[in-house]
Design a protein around this motif. Structure first.
Motif, PDB file in Angstrom:
ATOM      1  N   THR A  23       1.004  -1.604  -0.244  1.00  0.00           N
ATOM      2  CA  THR A  23       0.017  -0.081   0.698  1.00  0.00           C
ATOM      3  C   THR A  23       1.077   1.556   0.243  1.00  0.00           C
ATOM      4  O   THR A  23       2.576   1.281   0.712  1.00  0.00           O
ATOM      5  N   VAL A  24       0.709   1.994  -1.287  1.00  0.00           N
ATOM      6  CA  VAL A  24       1.147   3.688  -0.600  1.00  0.00           C
ATOM      7  C   VAL A  24       0.380   4.336  -0.101  1.00  0.00           C
ATOM      8  O   VAL A  24      -0.826   4.835  -0.621  1.00  0.00           O
ATOM      9  N   VAL A  25       0.585   5.027   1.377  1.00  0.00           N
ATOM     10  CA  VAL A  25      -0.589   5.688   1.393  1.00  0.00           C
ATOM     11  C   VAL A  25      -0.094   7.161   1.147  1.00  0.00           C
ATOM     12  O   VAL A  25       1.080   7.936   1.718  1.00  0.00           O
ATOM     13  N   VAL A  26      -0.711   8.524   0.667  1.00  0.00           N
ATOM     14  CA  VAL A  26      -0.491   9.639   0.560  1.00  0.00           C
ATOM     15  C   VAL A  26      -0.818  10.490   1.073  1.00  0.00           C
ATOM     16  O   VAL A  26      -2.271  10.724   1.039  1.00  0.00           O
ATOM     17  N   PRO A  27      -0.562  11.778   2.041  1.00  0.00           N
ATOM     18  CA  PRO A  27      -1.250  12.384   3.066  1.00  0.00           C
ATOM     19  C   PRO A  27      -2.330  13.178   2.158  1.00  0.00           C
ATOM     20  O   PRO A  27      -1.712  13.668   1.476  1.00  0.00           O
ATOM     21  N   GLY A  28      -3.523  13.815   2.958  1.00  0.00           N
ATOM     22  CA  GLY A  28      -4.107  14.882   2.385  1.00  0.00           C
ATOM     23  C   GLY A  28      -5.477  13.912   1.669  1.00  0.00           C
ATOM     24  O   GLY A  28      -5.512  12.788   1.204  1.00  0.00           O
ATOM     25  N   ASP A  29      -5.919  15.270   1.267  1.00  0.00           N
ATOM     26  CA  ASP A  29      -7.514  14.367   0.345  1.00  0.00           C
ATOM     27  C   ASP A  29      -7.268  14.655  -1.079  1.00  0.00           C
ATOM     28  O   ASP A  29      -7.135  16.110  -1.382  1.00  0.00           O
ATOM     29  N   TYR A  62     -10.468   6.979   5.740  1.00  0.00           N
ATOM     30  CA  TYR A  62     -10.992   7.999   6.451  1.00  0.00           C
ATOM     31  C   TYR A  62     -11.053   8.170   7.930  1.00  0.00           C
ATOM     32  O   TYR A  62     -11.180   6.640   8.394  1.00  0.00           O
ATOM     33  N   ARG A  63     -10.930   9.375   8.518  1.00  0.00           N
ATOM     34  CA  ARG A  63     -10.911   8.959  10.650  1.00  0.00           C
ATOM     35  C   ARG A  63     -12.540   9.475  10.862  1.00  0.00           C
ATOM     36  O   ARG A  63     -13.127  10.146  10.599  1.00  0.00           O
ATOM     37  N   GLU A  76     -14.231  13.233   7.604  1.00  0.00           N
ATOM     38  CA  GLU A  76     -12.386  13.630   7.748  1.00  0.00           C
ATOM     39  C   GLU A  76     -11.286  12.675   6.741  1.00  0.00           C
ATOM     40  O   GLU A  76     -11.806  11.928   7.050  1.00  0.00           O
ATOM     41  N   VAL A  77     -10.877  12.908   5.920  1.00  0.00           N
ATOM     42  CA  VAL A  77      -9.529  12.767   4.782  1.00  0.00           C
ATOM     43  C   VAL A  77      -8.824  12.394   5.563  1.00  0.00           C
ATOM     44  O   VAL A  77      -8.246  13.576   5.505  1.00  0.00           O
ATOM     45  N   VAL A  78      -7.758  11.081   5.687  1.00  0.00           N
ATOM     46  CA  VAL A  78      -6.634  11.684   6.125  1.00  0.00           C
ATOM     47  C   VAL A  78      -5.467  11.196   5.095  1.00  0.00           C
ATOM     48  O   VAL A  78      -4.789  11.668   5.277  1.00  0.00           O
ATOM     49  N   SER A  79      -5.732  10.785   4.429  1.00  0.00           N
ATOM     50  CA  SER A  79      -5.725   9.663   3.049  1.00  0.00           C
ATOM     51  C   SER A  79      -5.326   8.936   2.648  1.00  0.00           C
ATOM     52  O   SER A  79      -6.843   8.743   2.539  1.00  0.00           O
ATOM     53  N   THR A  80      -5.269   9.620   0.924  1.00  0.00           N
ATOM     54  CA  THR A  80      -6.037   8.800  -0.116  1.00  0.00           C
ATOM     55  C   THR A  80      -4.292   7.146  -0.478  1.00  0.00           C
ATOM     56  O   THR A  80      -3.288   7.266   0.178  1.00  0.00           O
ATOM     57  N   THR A 109       4.688  10.819   3.220  1.00  0.00           N
ATOM     58  CA  THR A 109       4.124   9.218   2.157  1.00  0.00           C
ATOM     59  C   THR A 109       4.464   8.316   2.511  1.00  0.00           C
ATOM     60  O   THR A 109       5.677   8.178   2.975  1.00  0.00           O
ATOM     61  N   LEU A 110       4.105   7.224   2.405  1.00  0.00           N
ATOM     62  CA  LEU A 110       4.567   5.793   3.284  1.00  0.00           C
ATOM     63  C   LEU A 110       4.330   4.564   2.212  1.00  0.00           C
ATOM     64  O   LEU A 110       3.170   4.230   1.334  1.00  0.00           O
ATOM     65  N   VAL A 111       5.287   4.246   1.924  1.00  0.00           N
ATOM     66  CA  VAL A 111       5.150   2.734   1.532  1.00  0.00           C
ATOM     67  C   VAL A 111       5.022   1.754   1.844  1.00  0.00           C
ATOM     68  O   VAL A 111       6.068   1.242   2.926  1.00  0.00           O
ATOM     69  N   GLN A 112       3.807   0.906   2.502  1.00  0.00           N
ATOM     70  CA  GLN A 112       3.591  -0.535   3.760  1.00  0.00           C
ATOM     71  C   GLN A 112       3.755  -1.325   2.961  1.00  0.00           C
ATOM     72  O   GLN A 112       3.424  -1.412   1.972  1.00  0.00           O
ATOM     73  N   TYR A 113       4.576  -2.835   3.534  1.00  0.00           N
ATOM     74  CA  TYR A 113       4.648  -3.554   2.612  1.00  0.00           C
ATOM     75  C   TYR A 113       4.988  -5.003   4.345  1.00  0.00           C
ATOM     76  O   TYR A 113       5.390  -4.335   5.227  1.00  0.00           O
TER      77      TYR A 113
END
Length: 136
Positions: A23-29, A62-63, A76-80, A109-113
């Motif tokens: 998963t790649v997590v990009v902060p913001g709406d 969402y949070r 409340e959108v946390v990230s895409t 930005t996170l790259v989760q594995y």
């Protein structure tokens, strides 16, 4: 006519059958269309050409939102999120870390594995940290 240029590329256009989810997590709406055209199509093309996997979609995190409630409230959108099917996790991580800043990924930005993530602080990547977001 164009078929002669596609030799060897058809297989790369198929979604991988044996993969590890990342998963790649990009902060913001970020609007889903913006996410797709700003990040997903580029990451997908690079992953496929390198043989490291594919970017197969995404979503929004969402949070504190109750989707079952009928009361109107402010979402409340946390990230895409970008979903990645990696056939080579280390190769996919390296490729994503290279291209996300080029595409304008923000700090955080996170790259989760697996149980870990690579975190971008706006200047550099911090590799192999424990996950900061457990459930997506």
């Amino acid at each position: 006519m164009i078929e002669r240029f596609l030799h060897g590329l058809r297989e790369k256009m198929e979604d991988p059958a044996d993969y590890e989810h990342m998963t790649v997590v990009v902060p913001g709406d970020l609007d889903p269309f913006d996410r797709h055209y700003r990040f997903s199509i580029h990451i997908d093309a690079e992953l496929r050409l390198a043989g490291f996997g594919a970017s197969t979609g995404g979503g929004t995190l969402y949070r504190n939102v109750d989707f079952e409630s009928e009361e109107a409230g402010e979402d409340e959108v946390v990230s895409t999120i970008l979903d990645v099917e990696a056939t080579d996790v280390d190769g996919a991580r390296a490729l994503i870390r290279l291209h996300m800043p080029e595409l304008g990924a923000p700090a955080g930005t996170l790259v989760q594995y697996g149980d870990h993530e690579d975190r971008f602080d706006g200047q550099q990547w911090h590799l192999g940290e424990p996950r900061s977001i457990e459930e997506i």
